[in-house]
Design a protein around this motif. Structure first.
Motif, PDB file in Angstrom:
ATOM      1  N   ASN A  28       0.658  -1.326  -0.196  1.00  0.00           N
ATOM      2  CA  ASN A  28       0.186   0.390  -0.211  1.00  0.00           C
ATOM      3  C   ASN A  28       0.780   1.075   0.482  1.00  0.00           C
ATOM      4  OD1 ASN A  28      -2.924   0.817  -0.190  1.00  0.00           O
ATOM      5  ND2 ASN A  28      -2.761   1.907   2.375  1.00  0.00           N
ATOM      6  N   GLU A  29       1.768   1.567  -0.610  1.00  0.00           N
ATOM      7  CA  GLU A  29       3.464   2.293  -0.915  1.00  0.00           C
ATOM      8  C   GLU A  29       2.476   3.183  -2.756  1.00  0.00           C
ATOM      9  OE1 GLU A  29       7.108   0.993   2.119  1.00  0.00           O
ATOM     10  OE2 GLU A  29       7.233   0.792  -0.419  1.00  0.00           O
ATOM     11  N   VAL A  30       2.850   4.149  -2.515  1.00  0.00           N
ATOM     12  CA  VAL A  30       2.132   5.023  -3.553  1.00  0.00           C
ATOM     13  C   VAL A  30       3.389   5.102  -4.559  1.00  0.00           C
ATOM     14  CG1 VAL A  30       1.823   7.207  -5.051  1.00  0.00           C
ATOM     15  CG2 VAL A  30       0.887   6.253  -2.350  1.00  0.00           C
ATOM     16  N   VAL A  31       3.123   5.054  -5.792  1.00  0.00           N
ATOM     17  CA  VAL A  31       4.834   4.196  -6.171  1.00  0.00           C
ATOM     18  C   VAL A  31       3.573   5.272  -7.533  1.00  0.00           C
ATOM     19  CG1 VAL A  31       5.121   1.828  -5.597  1.00  0.00           C
ATOM     20  CG2 VAL A  31       3.416   2.182  -7.253  1.00  0.00           C
ATOM     21  N   GLY A  32       2.704   5.496  -8.065  1.00  0.00           N
ATOM     22  CA  GLY A  32       2.338   6.038  -9.204  1.00  0.00           C
ATOM     23  C   GLY A  32       1.064   7.112  -9.153  1.00  0.00           C
ATOM     24  N   MET A  33       0.442   7.181 -10.232  1.00  0.00           N
ATOM     25  CA  MET A  33      -0.917   7.831  -9.935  1.00  0.00           C
ATOM     26  C   MET A  33      -1.317   7.982 -11.526  1.00  0.00           C
ATOM     27  SD  MET A  33      -2.896  10.002  -8.604  1.00  0.00           S
ATOM     28  CE  MET A  33      -2.361  11.413  -7.111  1.00  0.00           C
ATOM     29  N   VAL A  34      -2.373   7.799 -11.993  1.00  0.00           N
ATOM     30  CA  VAL A  34      -3.526   8.002 -13.365  1.00  0.00           C
ATOM     31  C   VAL A  34      -4.590   8.812 -13.076  1.00  0.00           C
ATOM     32  CG1 VAL A  34      -4.745   6.490 -14.944  1.00  0.00           C
ATOM     33  CG2 VAL A  34      -2.647   4.836 -13.700  1.00  0.00           C
ATOM     34  N   THR A  35      -4.656   9.192 -14.024  1.00  0.00           N
ATOM     35  CA  THR A  35      -5.412  10.499 -14.123  1.00  0.00           C
ATOM     36  C   THR A  35      -6.271  10.085 -16.184  1.00  0.00           C
ATOM     37  OG1 THR A  35      -3.974  11.972 -15.772  1.00  0.00           O
ATOM     38  CG2 THR A  35      -4.125  12.098 -13.440  1.00  0.00           C
ATOM     39  N   ARG A  36      -7.209  10.701 -16.380  1.00  0.00           N
ATOM     40  CA  ARG A  36      -8.216  10.373 -17.428  1.00  0.00           C
ATOM     41  C   ARG A  36      -7.179  10.329 -18.414  1.00  0.00           C
ATOM     42  NH1 ARG A  36     -12.889  11.525 -19.425  1.00  0.00           N
ATOM     43  NH2 ARG A  36     -14.463  11.625 -17.326  1.00  0.00           N
ATOM     44  N   LYS A  37      -6.059  11.159 -18.602  1.00  0.00           N
ATOM     45  CA  LYS A  37      -5.914  12.272 -19.582  1.00  0.00           C
ATOM     46  C   LYS A  37      -4.617  10.925 -19.993  1.00  0.00           C
ATOM     47  CE  LYS A  37      -5.497  17.162 -19.665  1.00  0.00           C
ATOM     48  NZ  LYS A  37      -5.952  17.598 -18.354  1.00  0.00           N
ATOM     49  N   ASP A  38      -4.346   9.717 -18.499  1.00  0.00           N
ATOM     50  CA  ASP A  38      -3.244   8.755 -19.040  1.00  0.00           C
ATOM     51  C   ASP A  38      -4.033   8.113 -19.238  1.00  0.00           C
ATOM     52  OD1 ASP A  38      -0.978  10.200 -18.376  1.00  0.00           O
ATOM     53  OD2 ASP A  38      -1.998  10.213 -16.129  1.00  0.00           O
ATOM     54  N   ILE A  39      -5.483   7.440 -19.182  1.00  0.00           N
ATOM     55  CA  ILE A  39      -6.462   6.792 -19.841  1.00  0.00           C
ATOM     56  C   ILE A  39      -6.987   7.046 -21.422  1.00  0.00           C
ATOM     57  CG2 ILE A  39      -8.379   5.526 -19.680  1.00  0.00           C
ATOM     58  CD1 ILE A  39      -6.951   4.590 -17.296  1.00  0.00           C
ATOM     59  N   ALA A  40      -6.876   8.520 -21.695  1.00  0.00           N
ATOM     60  CA  ALA A  40      -7.655   9.054 -22.629  1.00  0.00           C
ATOM     61  C   ALA A  40      -6.491   8.835 -24.171  1.00  0.00           C
ATOM     62  CB  ALA A  40      -8.054  10.380 -22.477  1.00  0.00           C
ATOM     63  N   ARG A  41      -5.112   8.322 -23.877  1.00  0.00           N
ATOM     64  CA  ARG A  41      -4.507   8.600 -24.826  1.00  0.00           C
ATOM     65  C   ARG A  41      -4.489   7.226 -25.435  1.00  0.00           C
ATOM     66  NH1 ARG A  41      -0.432   8.027 -20.202  1.00  0.00           N
ATOM     67  NH2 ARG A  41       1.224   6.640 -20.947  1.00  0.00           N
ATOM     68  N   TYR A  42      -4.800   6.280 -24.800  1.00  0.00           N
ATOM     69  CA  TYR A  42      -4.648   5.374 -25.387  1.00  0.00           C
ATOM     70  C   TYR A  42      -6.404   4.621 -26.751  1.00  0.00           C
ATOM     71  CZ  TYR A  42      -0.813   3.427 -22.526  1.00  0.00           C
ATOM     72  OH  TYR A  42       0.005   3.353 -21.921  1.00  0.00           O
ATOM     73  N   ARG A  43      -6.080   4.647 -27.620  1.00  0.00           N
ATOM     74  CA  ARG A  43      -7.285   5.370 -28.623  1.00  0.00           C
ATOM     75  C   ARG A  43      -7.466   4.589 -29.419  1.00  0.00           C
ATOM     76  NH1 ARG A  43      -8.702  10.524 -31.267  1.00  0.00           N
ATOM     77  NH2 ARG A  43      -7.146   9.862 -32.720  1.00  0.00           N
ATOM     78  N   VAL A  44      -8.411   3.419 -30.202  1.00  0.00           N
ATOM     79  CA  VAL A  44      -8.857   2.222 -31.466  1.00  0.00           C
ATOM     80  C   VAL A  44      -9.103   3.745 -32.254  1.00  0.00           C
ATOM     81  CG1 VAL A  44      -9.777   0.224 -32.443  1.00  0.00           C
ATOM     82  CG2 VAL A  44      -9.098   0.887 -29.937  1.00  0.00           C
ATOM     83  N   TRP A  45      -8.361   3.148 -33.589  1.00  0.00           N
ATOM     84  CA  TRP A  45      -8.659   3.618 -34.817  1.00  0.00           C
ATOM     85  C   TRP A  45      -8.867   2.317 -35.492  1.00  0.00           C
ATOM     86  CZ3 TRP A  45      -6.164   1.486 -38.612  1.00  0.00           C
ATOM     87  CH2 TRP A  45      -4.864   0.799 -39.213  1.00  0.00           C
ATOM     88  N   ARG A  46      -9.951   3.051 -36.501  1.00  0.00           N
ATOM     89  CA  ARG A  46     -10.396   1.948 -37.735  1.00  0.00           C
ATOM     90  C   ARG A  46     -10.383   2.734 -38.888  1.00  0.00           C
ATOM     91  NH1 ARG A  46     -13.512   1.382 -32.546  1.00  0.00           N
ATOM     92  NH2 ARG A  46     -13.517  -0.203 -31.319  1.00  0.00           N
ATOM     93  N   HIS A  47     -10.786   2.031 -39.818  1.00  0.00           N
ATOM     94  CA  HIS A  47     -10.565   2.903 -40.573  1.00  0.00           C
ATOM     95  C   HIS A  47     -11.135   1.531 -42.319  1.00  0.00           C
ATOM     96  CE1 HIS A  47      -9.653   5.864 -44.111  1.00  0.00           C
ATOM     97  NE2 HIS A  47      -8.998   4.299 -44.692  1.00  0.00           N
TER      98      HIS A  47
END
Length: 789
Positions: free
Chosen positions: A755-774
């Motif tokens: 339970n020691e803090v090793v990092g932080m995740v925010t919305r931008k960290d999640i949103a930067r992974y995006r699937v592209w379809r063409h």
């Protein structure tokens, strides 16, 4: 180290945490930050261990890219901070307060419905009256100067009138409140998704939106007033539910308990639905629109309140319009868009392929519409960014629109018997006595009235050539208009375009099958639904809106088939228009589902690490230094170091989470511990201290902090969230995504096995992974982050 230097070093989200020691020496903090700057300026692509193409941050980014996230957008925090203050407050309140709070919610929704309807009523009456004055004067000018062979005079009058009216609205949008441009639906969608779009729910925005949409429609632009009503309803909901106006710096001391992001979100969702109900007279469609297009959270209680608000908005507008038109009590004016009552369609099994064909055409035209508008949006971002150029463009669009209308009326001699005239301003032009110009009848009225004309006029009311030219010109005009510096929507222009080519195809079918009994209203309605569905890619809510607007549930099947096919066809080529504009703005919006093929990406790869941390009892000077040094909005609170520790370790056990806004309010109100015997319970502290400042908290630079105060300490334990959501470092990206999407989190600490803090995740960290379809291909990319958008 200055803030600008820090920003260039840490290419990450404005609310993403980085490393800081628990020691409050600024030199060591800056030294640690400098160590993070390696390889931040390279523009190389590297292959991550999980197979995703990872791009290094770049210094300069080409405007208009769809592969960028903007660092300027903050997140809303829908997770309630259950600190000791809130829990003590809840324990002191009894069942009576619970009942009062629930009654207050329903009362607020009632006010939202009534006020939204009254705003819609005002906009509708202004547009109707000003449009009648405008077109009657233009008709008089045409009738006068056509006899003198000086038609250039009414043409110039038309152009100058359009420019003058549009100039007013465009100036307001460009110089007073740029966020009021367009329909506002993408911004409301982002807000409900959990993104704090600057100034999107301000009173000033509502004023500019209301005046702007009047000038846009009266100015003859290819836009409608229905889309902006959704944004207007959201602003009304945000203002009323908080019991204060930050624009006018006025606090009415009511509804303080609802001054939280998650409470405000629910009311904004209801306000957007009320806007749909007022615009289309579709209370059920309003609820479904809010659910389908925007809301990140939904439950049964919210459904009932939202439906109540939509019914109130529909009834209030209906009553006001019926009284205005001299028929009080005759509730036949359910919404701003009145398509008129349509007779039930009779359709056969062999017509189903025709409806599918209409859906394919609507999807193709919608995808083309979106592509052209996307290219125009990129051009605006790159070359028409200054306010005066945006005003010039809006005036140019107004002039070109009038020119197109005049040329069509002048060059296409489409005359019809006067008895078939569907408008209040029939124009004879070059037609014989007893006839009127059909195209002039379409142009010399509001777009809503033109939609009604295409839906209800009998077969043979328009020549095929006239319809074809109108479709081509209005299609291009509407793509150009959506995005200029005016307040207008795209619902009506696309309904009008679709109704026109639907009627055109009805003529073609009649020509190919002379023995068939063609109902032009049926194909005009199906074409209108196909065109709009191909642009916005809505299915469920749009089906119900059309059914409620036309008053015929028996026509649902053709509309459903057409909308589904239009959506599938359009999705094959590109996304819906709202999603395209959201991506262009770089908004870190989260879709409904996590990106596929990401189960091999772990929290340890997504998180920003190490992190800024604060101790449970922290020095005021150290807090002030951190708040001035970085702009992050959340800080994990960890155990203080042991007295006998020779060196302070970087990581400690997580004890809670505290927000930047909470720290600023504590310092602003001087909630200090001047000595070891002072505790928070001895101070006059309650939750209203934080609610009073919501949602605009002062910046740390605005606070006057004396030197002796910096030696004091703050006990953060009563104010922090002692039970924040956390995840272990081995959690997968889909699990991170679902936690953010379902709970509306802003910060998520990542911990190790102890339970020691090793990092932080925010919305931008999640949103930067995006699937592209063409077409038939799919992949995943990691987006760049930039502060330039």
């Amino acid at each position: 180290m200055s803030k600008s230097e820090l920003s260039s070093i840490v290419e990450t989200s404005s609310d993403t945490a980085q490393l800081i020691s628990t020691d409050d020496a600024s030199t060591s903090n800056c030294a640690q930050l400098n160590n993070l700057s390696t390889d931040q300026n390279e523009d190389d692509e590297i292959q991550g261990s999980h197979g995703v193409r990872r791009r290094q941050p770049v210094q300069k980014i080409e405007p208009g890219s769809l592969n960028i996230l903007s660092a300027k957008y903050e997140s809303l925090d829908y997770d309630t901070c259950e600190n000791h203050l809130l829990l003590d407050e809840e324990r002191k309140r009894g069942y009576t307060f619970v009942v009062w709070k629930d009654i207050a919610r329903w009362f607020i929704v009632l006010l939202i419905g009534v006020i939204t309807a009254l705003i819609a009523f005002t906009i509708d009456i202004c547009i109707e009256e000003f449009s009648n004055i405008k077109y009657k004067q233009l008709k008089k000018s045409v009738d006068k100067y056509i006899l003198l062979d000086k038609l250039y005079i009414p043409y110039l009058l038309w152009v100058l009138t359009n420019i003058s009216i549009v100039f007013i609205g465009s100036m307001l949008v460009a110089y007073v409140e740029p966020v009021a441009a367009g329909s506002g639906i993408p911004q409301v969608k982002c807000y409900l998704n959990g993104v704090k779009v600057p100034r999107v729910v301000r009173i000033k925005t509502l004023f500019v939106k209301s005046v702007g949409v009047i000038t846009a429609v009266v100015g003859g632009l290819a836009g409608g007033k229905e889309g902006p009503m959704i944004h207007s309803g959201a602003v009304v909901a945000a203002g009323i539910s908080q019991g204060k106006s930050t624009t006018f710096n006025k606090d009415f001391k009511v509804f303080e308990y609802f001054r939280e992001d998650h409470e405000k979100r629910d009311f904004v969702s209801g306000g957007a639905a009320a806007g749909v109900a007022a615009a289309f007279g579709a209370p059920i469609g309003g609820v479904l629109f809010s659910l389908e297009e925007g809301t990140s959270f939904w439950n049964q209680a919210l459904t009932w309140r939202t439906f109540f608000g939509t019914v109130v908005a529909t009834f209030t507008l209906n009553f006001a319009l019926s009284a205005y038109h001299g028929h009080p009590g005759d509730l036949n004016y359910s919404g701003l868009l009145n398509l008129g009552k349509m007779e039930p369609f009779s359709f056969q099994f062999y017509e189903l392929p025709v409806f599918i064909l209409f859906g394919v055409i609507g999807g193709l035209l919608g995808a083309l519409w979106n592509h052209i508008n996307y290219k125009l949006a990129i051009f605006r971002i790159r070359y028409i960014s200054s306010p005066w150029l945006r005003v010039v463009e809006a005036c140019l669009v107004a002039a070109v629109t009038a020119t197109c209308g005049f040329l069509m009326m002048f060059l296409l001699n489409d005359c019809r018997p006067l008895g078939e005239d569907p408008t209040k301003v029939p124009l004879q032009l070059f037609c014989a006595d007893g006839e009127y110009n059909a195209l002039a009848a379409i142009w010399f009225q509001t777009p809503e009235a033109s939609v009604r004309s295409f839906l209800h006029d009998p077969l043979g009311s328009y020549k095929p050539v006239s319809l074809l030219v109108f479709v081509l010109s209005y299609f291009l005009l509407s793509t150009w208009t959506f995005g200029v510096a005016v307040s207008s929507g795209l619902f009506i222009p696309n309904l009008l375009t679709g109704a026109a080519w639907g009627r055109l195809l009805a003529i073609v079918i009649q020509y190919m099958l002379p023995s068939s009994n063609i109902n032009p209203a049926k194909y005009a309605l199906v074409g209108a639904a196909a065109q709009l569905g191909g642009v916005v890619r809505m299915t469920i809510s749009l089906t119900v809106i059309i059914i409620e607007t036309t008053g015929q549930i028996s026509n649902a099947l053709p509309v459903i088939i057409t909308l589904v096919v239009a959506k599938w066809t359009g999705d094959f080529f590109n996304e819906g228009i709202y999603d395209i504009h959201i991506q262009l703005a770089g908004v870190p919006i989260l879709p409904w589902e996590p990106p596929p093929l990401t189960h091999n990406i772990y929290a340890s790869e997504v998180m920003s690490h190490p992190v800024f941390t604060l101790r449970t009892v922290e020095n005021v000077g150290h807090i002030v230094e951190i708040l001035k040094l970085v702009s992050y909005n959340g800080f994990p609170v960890v155990d203080p170091p042991l007295i006998d520790e020779a060196e302070v370790p970087t990581y400690k056990r997580l004890r809670g989470m505290i927000l930047r806004s909470q720290l600023i309010v504590l310092i602003q109100n001087k909630i200090y511990n001047e000595n070891a015997n002072t505790t928070w319970s001895n101070l006059n502290v309650d939750m209203n201290m934080f609610r009073k400042e919501y949602p605009r908290y002062p910046s740390i630079d605005e606070l006057d902090i004396l030197d002796w105060e910096k030696t004091c300490t703050i006990d953060l334990r009563p104010f922090m969230n002692p039970s924040p959501y956390t995840l272990p470092h081995r959690a997968s990206l889909p699990r991170l995504f679902r936690l953010f999407r379902a709970l509306g989190l802003r910060h998520l600490p990542i911990v190790n096995d102890v339970n020691e803090v090793v990092g932080m995740v925010t919305r931008k960290d999640i949103a930067r992974y995006r699937v592209w379809r063409h077409h038939c291909h799919m992949g995943m990319e990691e987006l760049l982050l930039s502060s330039e958008i």
